[in-house]
Design an enzyme around this catalytic site. Structure first.
Site, PDB file in Angstrom:
ATOM      1  CE  LYS A 155      -4.458  -1.663   0.914  1.00 23.13           C
ATOM      2  NZ  LYS A 155      -5.412  -1.749   1.700  1.00 23.13           N
ATOM      3  CE  LYS A 168      -5.289  -7.834  -2.476  1.00 29.87           C
ATOM      4  NZ  LYS A 168      -5.947  -7.562  -1.178  1.00 29.87           N
ATOM      5  CE  LYS A 200     -12.904  -3.312  -1.528  1.00 32.47           C
ATOM      6  NZ  LYS A 200     -13.353  -4.048  -0.663  1.00 32.47           N
TER       7      LYS A 200
END
Ligand code: TYM
Length: 329
Positions: A114, A196, A199
């Site tokens: 992140k 993965k 969204k």
């Protein structure tokens, strides 16, 4: 069988994907059986670690709660609540943060990912996020935490924090363990099956949103990346094909051997159509139920208020004990 105490959460950042559904939400529903006691929450505090529009966050939080009920969470049986409505999570998080090492947090792969993705906003909350997640779990004495593969490391950290605290201050916390589904703990992106499904992917063809229309689902699966091998099989390195077969198994309840047999002598076109049909059959009833629940404002408010009250009562017991143990009460 002993009764399990279960806790899990999901961030209200956008509409969840098929990955969230297969990796976690479906399992949340199943775990409500067998006399287990489940707490489920919309993790709005966790969502603050990335920049959000306040009105959007508010509305996505409600939508997520409605979607969880549509997925089969029964609020009569399992308290369903919004994380920020239960103030004990943040309070416990502070205490746990004082027993967590920087080195441990530095090893969290999700923080590294992140931080790389949001280089202009590497905030302290992003770094201490797993401590809040440990508090979410430990405050209810949960022994099982249904999650997808990407959250396993965070649950393991919660275990370590619990064990260390118990050793230092006396038996206080239940030591939790992650519970992952047999199929689909890591559903991969349709355009990039080595990563993965997420969204926040910039290419919407890479993920199936739980609210995608059937036609969009079919179209996205048709475009899914596979490989040039002549047969359909589950095998090392065949990421795209493996992912489609896994989704098929998860949505039909078939074993991998049965799935591979279903596609003997078939091409990718047939595989993609069958996977899309299985996903549509799984998601369509959830979508209909979601719309119904979201339109009943009074019902949803009532559920969330009752869920927060029940959760808060339980959480306060743990917090009182923890404060006493560490000497601040
Ligand atoms: P979140 O919101 O990113 O994801 C919710 C759940 O979906 C799973 N998941 C997947 N499973 C399979 N394949 C995928 N592609 C995929 N993408 C996501 C996640 O593993 C997760 O189980 N920090 C958590 C929310 C949270 C929480 C908690 C979870 C807050 N407190 C306490 C458990 C216990 C999160 O961001 O999940």
């Amino acid at each position: 069988m002993d009764k399990n105490i279960i806790l899990s959460g999901i961030k209200p950042t956008g509409i969840p994907t098929l990955g969230n559904y297969i990796g976690a939400l479906r399992n949340w529903n199943l775990m409500q059986q067998d006399g287990n006691y489940c707490y489920y929450m919309v993790a709005d505090l966790h969502a603050l670690t990335v920049r959000n529009d306040p009105d959007e966050l508010r509305s996505q939080t409600r939508s997520m709660a409605a979607l969880l009920i549509a997925c089969g969470i029964d609020p009569e049986r399992s308290p369903l609540f919004i994380q920020s409505h239960v103030h004990q999570h943040a309070e416990l998080s502070w205490v746990l943060g004082c027993t967590t090492y920087m080195g441990e947090l530095n090893r969290m792969t999700q923080f590294k990912d992140k931080a790389a993705k949001h280089a202009d906003n590497i905030n302290a909350g992003l770094f201490t996020y797993p401590v809040l997640m440990a508090a979410d779990i430990l405050v209810y004495g949960a022994n099982q935490v249904p999650v997808g593969d990407d959250q396993k490391q965070h649950v393991e950290l919660a275990r370590n924090i619990a064990i260390r605290f118990n050793n230092a201050f006396g038996e206080t916390f239940v030591v939790p363990e992650p519970v992952m589904p047999k199929f689909g703990a890591r559903i991969m992106g349709l355009q990039d099956p080595e990563h993965k499904m997420s969204k926040t992917d910039t290419n919407p063809n890479s993920y199936i949103s739980m609210l995608d229309e059937p036609a969009a689902i079919t179209k996205k699966f048709k475009k899914a990346v596979t490989d040039c091998e002549p047969t359909i099989a589950y095998a090392e390195g065949r990421h795209g094909c493996n992912n489609l077969l896994t989704i098929y198994c998860a949505c039909t309840g078939k074993t991998m051997d049965e799935a591979v047999k279903d596609f003997e002598g078939c091409g990718y076109g047939r595989l993609k159509t069958c996977v899309a049909d299985a996903v549509i059959a799984e998601l369509e009833p959830v979508q209909n139920e979601y719309r119904r629940i979201l339109s009943d404002r009074e019902y949803l408010d009532g559920v969330l208020k009752k869920g927060a009250d029940t959760a808060s009562e339980r959480a306060q017991k743990t917090l009182d004990l923890v404060f006493e143990r560490v000497g601040i009460r």
